[in-house]
Scaffold this active site. Structure first.
Site, short mmCIF file in Angstrom:
data_model
loop_
_atom_site.label_atom_id
_atom_site.label_comp_id
_atom_site.label_asym_id
_atom_site.label_seq_id
_atom_site.Cartn_x
_atom_site.Cartn_y
_atom_site.Cartn_z
N TRP A 130 0.86 -1.19 0.00
CA TRP A 130 0.00 0.00 0.00
C TRP A 130 0.90 1.24 0.00
CZ3 TRP A 130 -2.14 2.55 4.92
CH2 TRP A 130 -3.12 3.50 4.59
N ASP A 211 -1.22 -6.02 8.98
CA ASP A 211 -2.25 -5.07 8.55
C ASP A 211 -3.46 -5.88 8.10
OD1 ASP A 211 -3.79 -3.07 7.51
OD2 ASP A 211 -2.18 -2.10 6.39
N LYS A 246 -13.82 -0.85 5.69
CA LYS A 246 -14.37 -1.56 4.54
C LYS A 246 -15.50 -2.51 4.95
CE LYS A 246 -10.32 -0.06 3.09
NZ LYS A 246 -9.93 0.90 2.10
C1 LMR Z 1 -6.78 2.23 -0.59
O1 LMR Z 1 -5.73 1.58 -0.60
O2 LMR Z 1 -7.29 2.71 -1.62
C2 LMR Z 1 -7.52 2.41 0.72
O3 LMR Z 1 -6.86 1.75 1.72
C3 LMR Z 1 -7.80 3.83 1.03
C4 LMR Z 1 -6.58 4.62 1.37
O4 LMR Z 1 -6.61 5.26 2.43
O5 LMR Z 1 -5.61 4.64 0.61
#
Ligand code: LMR
Length: 396
Positions: A130, A211, A246
């Site tokens: 992420w 996570d 979510k």
């Molecule tokens: C995402 O990866 O799109 C979500 O987890 C929202 C975010 O805060 O980035």
């Protein structure tokens, strides 16, 4: 003083959502930020949430501060969802949980704790991960490094590469793992692979930070926790940053949790006391509303049942959209095989689109996708799948 401040680049995920809002094209499609959409392209308030909110309006007695660790019953429900209600970890008092502003807030509290209490630790993140993960850890003064995750083709799991890298990580370092529905790739380890990862973490004396933002979006609430529970069965100490954004659709209410598991209850208490210092010196104590909604739902068998059913509907709709997308791409771009999407789990998939192709989709078709090629499968609907697949075929 401010004259010398440079403008920061837009956030690679949330910045796209803002650009999408500004786009006047009536046919625009947003597959960027990880938010569930129903078949009409709306992000609904869940029925169980509406009913819980109604109860809160009628019964709430105060807006006074919460405890630093949030609502006690909420924290206990979090542990039951993570480890199962009969978990020996819970019975032994080895877990401590604090309610946090979203999963991001939980990650940041963990990062502050690690930065202040675990000297010199590096946080190892999957490559890719992420986009916000490394930034959160760096903001807390931690070093970040990567372990392999995907094969060169960008879609298969490079499990051997991951394990080989983890075997070289120095003892005492932190390993960030995605419990399920890996963000951004949708590629998860099998149960056997989780077992090997867990053994490696013990052998190398590494501290997992797990996570867990998508419980219920892969195979189901219990199945999605199986990797985490495999780790919990052998690794003596770890953190879990979990989120209800979510699976309860509570995105803007910022409702998550940080859970620590320690070797015994006194160590768990000591870590919790330090985590509370991190919270107090950051946001003081968590917001109440989202946590109260979750607590109300999970404390009521009928509302819990409604929630589980609504979660199943969301999960199954995403899965159907995966299948529809693959089917349509077969028609529009038979030369390119997208069937690998069917093996991936959760909201996201790594489409294999290049940054240039992603830019063309935005500029020529008002289709918004993260530049890494990650698509939010939950943003696909029976209405937008045709124009979406036609547009993708035109930029391949
Ligand atoms: C995402 O990866 O799109 C979500 O987890 C929202 C975010 O805060 O980035």
């Amino acid at each position: 003083m401010f004259e010398s401040i440079e403008v920061a680049p837009a956030d690679p995920i949330l910045g796209l959502g803002e650009a999408f809002q500004r786009d006047p094209n009536p046919n625009k499609i947003n597959l960027s930020v990880g938010v569930y959409k129903d078949e009409r392209g709306q992000t609904p308030v869940l029925e169980c949430v509406k009913q819980a909110e109604q109860r809160l309006i009628e019964q709430e007695k105060t807006k006074s501060y919460l405890a630093i660790s949030g609502l006690a019953a909420y924290d206990s429900f979090v542990q039951q969802l993570l480890f199962g209600a009969d978990s020996p970890l819970i019975a032994a008092g080895r877990c401590g949980t604090l309610q946090s502003p979203g999963g991001t807030g939980a990650l940041r509290v963990a990062a502050d704790f690690l930065g202040q209490r675990v000297s010199g630790a590096t946080v190892w993140c999957s490559s890719p991960t992420w986009a916000n993960h490394p930034k959160i850890f760096e903001a807390a003064g931690l070093r970040v490094a990567n372990y392999d995750y995907l094969a060169e083709n960008g879609r298969d799991f490079n499990f051997d590469g991951m394990l080989a890298k983890l075997r070289q990580v120095p003892a005492g370092d932190v390993v960030l793992l995605h419990a399920c529905c890996h963000n951004p790739s949708g590629v998860d380890p099998s149960l056997e692979q989780w077992q090997q990862i867990a053994d490696c973490l013990v052998e190398r004396k590494l501290l997992p930070l797990i996570d867990f933002a998508y419980q219920g979006f892969g195979k189901g609430l219990e199945d999605d926790a199986s990797g985490l529970r495999t780790i919990a069965s052998v690794v003596p100490e770890f953190f879990v940053a979990s989120s209800f954004s979510k699976n309860f659709g509570l995105y803007r209410e910022r409702v998550g949790a940080l859970t620590v598991v320690a070797a015994d209850s006194s160590a768990a208490d000591a870590v919790m006391s330090q985590l509370k210092v991190c919270v107090r010196t950051n946001y003081s104590n968590p917001p109440a509303h989202g946590g109260a909604v979750v607590e109300t739902i999970l404390g009521d068998p009928a509302l819990s049942e409604t929630w589980r059913n609504e979660l199943t509907v969301m999960r199954e709709r995403i899965h159907e959209m995966r299948q529809l997308f693959v089917q349509r791409m077969r028609e529009y771009a038979p030369q390119r095989d997208f069937s690998f999407l069917l093996q991936q789990a959760g909201m996201f998939s790594f489409s294999g689109l290049t940054p240039e192709q992603v830019d063309r989709l935005r500029d020529e078709h008002a289709i918004y996708i993260v530049r890494s090629g990650r698509i939010n499968v939950a943003g696909i609907t029976p209405q937008n799948v045709e124009p979406l697949c036609r547009a993708i075929a035109s930029v391949l």
